[in-house]
Design a protein around this motif. Structure first.
Motif, PDB file in Angstrom:
ATOM      1  N   HIS A 279      45.255 -11.734  83.413  1.00  0.00           N
ATOM      2  CA  HIS A 279      46.679 -11.708  83.144  1.00  0.00           C
ATOM      3  C   HIS A 279      47.468 -12.717  82.670  1.00  0.00           C
ATOM      4  N   GLY A 280      46.959 -13.458  82.037  1.00  0.00           N
ATOM      5  CA  GLY A 280      47.759 -15.119  81.357  1.00  0.00           C
ATOM      6  C   GLY A 280      48.510 -14.542  80.101  1.00  0.00           C
ATOM      7  N   VAL A 281      48.578 -15.590  79.532  1.00  0.00           N
ATOM      8  CA  VAL A 281      49.344 -15.600  77.827  1.00  0.00           C
ATOM      9  C   VAL A 281      48.514 -15.404  77.014  1.00  0.00           C
ATOM     10  N   GLY A 282      47.822 -14.453  76.269  1.00  0.00           N
ATOM     11  CA  GLY A 282      47.064 -14.043  75.895  1.00  0.00           C
ATOM     12  C   GLY A 282      45.704 -13.444  75.658  1.00  0.00           C
ATOM     13  N   SER A 283      45.938 -13.155  77.663  1.00  0.00           N
ATOM     14  CA  SER A 283      45.197 -12.106  77.527  1.00  0.00           C
ATOM     15  C   SER A 283      45.572 -10.295  77.027  1.00  0.00           C
ATOM     16  N   ASN A 311      55.740  -6.005  94.167  1.00  0.00           N
ATOM     17  CA  ASN A 311      55.657  -7.235  95.140  1.00  0.00           C
ATOM     18  C   ASN A 311      54.740  -8.777  93.674  1.00  0.00           C
ATOM     19  N   ALA A 312      55.296  -8.049  92.593  1.00  0.00           N
ATOM     20  CA  ALA A 312      54.650  -8.653  90.956  1.00  0.00           C
ATOM     21  C   ALA A 312      54.537 -10.595  91.394  1.00  0.00           C
ATOM     22  N   THR A 313      53.396 -11.141  91.122  1.00  0.00           N
ATOM     23  CA  THR A 313      53.056 -12.632  90.869  1.00  0.00           C
ATOM     24  C   THR A 313      53.898 -12.934  89.545  1.00  0.00           C
ATOM     25  N   VAL A 314      55.183 -13.926  90.249  1.00  0.00           N
ATOM     26  CA  VAL A 314      55.875 -14.716  88.636  1.00  0.00           C
ATOM     27  C   VAL A 314      55.431 -15.859  88.783  1.00  0.00           C
ATOM     28  N   VAL A 315      55.099 -16.183  86.795  1.00  0.00           N
ATOM     29  CA  VAL A 315      54.855 -17.608  86.722  1.00  0.00           C
ATOM     30  C   VAL A 315      55.899 -18.440  85.886  1.00  0.00           C
ATOM     31  N   HIS A 316      56.363 -19.667  86.173  1.00  0.00           N
ATOM     32  CA  HIS A 316      56.953 -20.436  85.387  1.00  0.00           C
ATOM     33  C   HIS A 316      55.653 -20.785  84.582  1.00  0.00           C
ATOM     34  N   ASP A 317      55.872 -20.899  82.903  1.00  0.00           N
ATOM     35  CA  ASP A 317      55.095 -21.830  82.463  1.00  0.00           C
ATOM     36  C   ASP A 317      55.709 -22.528  81.555  1.00  0.00           C
ATOM     37  N   GLU A 318      55.503 -23.769  82.802  1.00  0.00           N
ATOM     38  CA  GLU A 318      56.441 -25.142  82.616  1.00  0.00           C
ATOM     39  C   GLU A 318      56.121 -25.889  80.831  1.00  0.00           C
ATOM     40  N   GLU A 319      54.828 -25.383  80.753  1.00  0.00           N
ATOM     41  CA  GLU A 319      54.193 -25.467  79.598  1.00  0.00           C
ATOM     42  C   GLU A 319      54.758 -25.615  78.124  1.00  0.00           C
ATOM     43  N   ARG A 320      55.405 -23.831  78.002  1.00  0.00           N
ATOM     44  CA  ARG A 320      55.897 -22.700  77.200  1.00  0.00           C
ATOM     45  C   ARG A 320      57.188 -23.012  77.363  1.00  0.00           C
ATOM     46  N   VAL A 321      57.902 -23.449  78.312  1.00  0.00           N
ATOM     47  CA  VAL A 321      58.782 -22.922  78.861  1.00  0.00           C
ATOM     48  C   VAL A 321      59.346 -21.309  79.044  1.00  0.00           C
ATOM     49  N   ALA A 322      58.721 -20.501  79.407  1.00  0.00           N
ATOM     50  CA  ALA A 322      58.659 -19.000  80.037  1.00  0.00           C
ATOM     51  C   ALA A 322      58.532 -18.284  81.001  1.00  0.00           C
ATOM     52  N   SER A 330      49.979  -3.775  84.990  1.00  0.00           N
ATOM     53  CA  SER A 330      51.149  -4.328  83.923  1.00  0.00           C
ATOM     54  C   SER A 330      51.610  -5.678  84.148  1.00  0.00           C
ATOM     55  N   TRP A 331      52.247  -6.358  83.235  1.00  0.00           N
ATOM     56  CA  TRP A 331      52.732  -7.485  82.314  1.00  0.00           C
ATOM     57  C   TRP A 331      54.162  -7.927  81.871  1.00  0.00           C
ATOM     58  N   LEU A 332      55.189  -8.327  81.899  1.00  0.00           N
ATOM     59  CA  LEU A 332      56.046  -8.666  81.287  1.00  0.00           C
ATOM     60  C   LEU A 332      56.250 -10.108  81.433  1.00  0.00           C
ATOM     61  N   GLY A 333      57.030 -10.539  80.011  1.00  0.00           N
ATOM     62  CA  GLY A 333      57.172 -11.238  79.543  1.00  0.00           C
ATOM     63  C   GLY A 333      58.553 -11.020  79.320  1.00  0.00           C
ATOM     64  N   TYR A 334      59.446 -12.484  79.699  1.00  0.00           N
ATOM     65  CA  TYR A 334      61.287 -12.236  79.485  1.00  0.00           C
ATOM     66  C   TYR A 334      61.563 -13.966  79.970  1.00  0.00           C
ATOM     67  N   ASP A 335      62.475 -14.160  79.367  1.00  0.00           N
ATOM     68  CA  ASP A 335      63.121 -15.824  80.793  1.00  0.00           C
ATOM     69  C   ASP A 335      63.883 -15.037  81.878  1.00  0.00           C
ATOM     70  N   ASP A 336      64.488 -16.048  82.661  1.00  0.00           N
ATOM     71  CA  ASP A 336      64.974 -15.885  83.971  1.00  0.00           C
ATOM     72  C   ASP A 336      65.670 -17.279  84.351  1.00  0.00           C
ATOM     73  N   ARG A 341      68.063 -22.244  82.031  1.00  0.00           N
ATOM     74  CA  ARG A 341      68.311 -23.280  82.723  1.00  0.00           C
ATOM     75  C   ARG A 341      67.581 -24.851  81.683  1.00  0.00           C
ATOM     76  N   LYS A 342      66.682 -24.382  81.606  1.00  0.00           N
ATOM     77  CA  LYS A 342      65.388 -25.196  80.947  1.00  0.00           C
ATOM     78  C   LYS A 342      66.076 -24.800  79.355  1.00  0.00           C
ATOM     79  N   LYS A 343      66.299 -23.893  78.637  1.00  0.00           N
ATOM     80  CA  LYS A 343      66.894 -23.629  77.249  1.00  0.00           C
ATOM     81  C   LYS A 343      68.256 -24.201  77.208  1.00  0.00           C
ATOM     82  N   VAL A 344      69.024 -23.998  78.129  1.00  0.00           N
ATOM     83  CA  VAL A 344      70.888 -25.156  77.764  1.00  0.00           C
ATOM     84  C   VAL A 344      69.825 -26.096  77.931  1.00  0.00           C
ATOM     85  N   GLU A 345      69.388 -27.025  78.843  1.00  0.00           N
ATOM     86  CA  GLU A 345      69.239 -28.157  79.170  1.00  0.00           C
ATOM     87  C   GLU A 345      68.942 -28.482  77.236  1.00  0.00           C
TER      88      GLU A 345
END
Length: 362
Positions: A279-283, A311-322, A330-336, A341-345
């Protein structure tokens, strides 16, 4: 087009040949941070203009007004007349007043019609005069041209002519009115992922546009169901399919940073995992995931509900900022809030003109 604009349009058409080569006076860089949002007119029932939280914004775009395929004038139906009037009046009634702009065409509009429009001097003149007439009639503060996307170098050259002629017309006919001119564009000036090489006319855009709305999303989606992907990642450690690469290229190619506005999506893209344990990026994936329309699109509000209910597991990908989440297959990719905030910075460090969201109500 409202009947009251007909006389004005005829007058401008008569004047057009005399002023079109008079000047291509360049626009200036925005003097304030742009905090923009696109309001889809079809959301009038769930989010009428009066329900928008205006404290978040400096500029609001009405999306979208189509083109008449025969005359190439803006096509203002009774529906659009009603809601465009409501939109501009409501936006301008805020304290302080916000800017109300009109976005033309949009991603679902027939791109062949736009290609025909830009290919002919007469049709370009008709279109430009139509926009100026509409701006005066509805007291608009500007326009956004959303062509997704020019298909070849010839269309890019014709687009450059449109920008030049449009700016010349605004400068000559409206010398005392500030009318903003923006364009929604691909995340990169070069279509390096396409089999048809082409690039935007960056030098002309830098001279004639007030800013570009870079659509920094849809990097991955239903067109590749074999693996998961982050459709709006700020960075990409393996490929150049990222917001930082695209915006950096715009600036390196000559677009002033202050005229680059970072687009962020208020929706995600989803996949059905092949195996729930991967369930990672590119899985590996086998299909699009939950979402409306059969393309795996899920608005942010629905994503929040999905995560809570499953009760989904939410992952904040620090390397990709996503951000991504998963529950079962079920796998969901998005911004929160974190990634925004990281993109605005990032945008502040880069000296960008600001940001926009697609779309209000999501």
């Amino acid at each position: 087009m409202p009947k009251s604009t007909t006389t004005t349009t005829i007058l401008l058409l008569l004047l057009f040949p005399f002023f079109i080569h008079a000047t291509t006076s360049s626009s200036s860089s925005p003097s304030t941070i742009i905090k923009a949002g696109f309001w889809p007119s079809w959301s009038f029932q769930t989010l009428p203009p009066s329900s928008i939280n205006f404290s978040y914004f400096t500029h609001l775009f009405y999306a979208f007004i189509p083109l008449d395929p025969t005359t190439f004038q803006l096509s203002i139906s009774p529906f659009h007349h009603l809601w465009l009037t409501n939109f501009t009046t409501t936006v301008h009634s805020q304290t302080p007043p916000l800017s109300a702009l009109l976005s033309i065409a949009g991603g679902a509009f027939n791109r062949t019609i736009i290609a025909n429009l830009v290919s002919n001097p007469t049709s370009r003149a008709t279109f430009i005069n139509s926009t100026i007439s509409i701006a005066l009639h509805y007291n608009l503060d500007g326009f956004d041209f959303d062509w997704e996307f020019p298909a070849n170098p010839e269309q890019m050259d014709n687009l450059a002519l449109l920008y030049k002629e449009w700016r010349a017309a605004i400068t000559c006919l409206l010398p005392t009115k500030v009318l903003l001119l923006t364009s929604s564009v691909y995340f990169s000036p070069d279509f390096f992922l396409s089999i048809v090489p082409r690039s935007y006319p960056v030098a002309v855009m830098a001279e004639t546009l007030d800013w570009i709305n870079a659509m920094c999303f849809d990097y991955h989606g239903w067109w590749n169901t074999s693996e998961t992907g982050l459709h709006a990642a700020l960075y990409d450690p393996e490929k150049n399919i990222s917001t930082s690469f695209g915006l950096g290229t715009w600036i390196r190619e000559g677009m002033p940073a202050k005229k680059v506005v970072l687009g962020m999506p208020l929706y995600g893209r989803t996949w059905e995992l092949k195996e729930s344990e991967e369930h990672g990026v590119g899985s590996p994936a086998v299909n699009v995931g939950p979402g409306k329309g059969g393309k795996g699109i899920m608005v942010y509000g629905a994503i929040v509900r999905f995560n809570e209910e499953n009760n989904a597991t939410v992952v904040h990908d620090e390397e990709r900022v996503a951000v991504y989440s998963y529950a079962g297959k079920s796998w969901l990719g998005y911004d929160d809030e974190w990634s925004v905030r990281k993109k605005v910075e990032y945008g502040m460090k880069m000296g960008l003109g600001g940001y926009f969201f697609w779309a209000l109500g999501f």
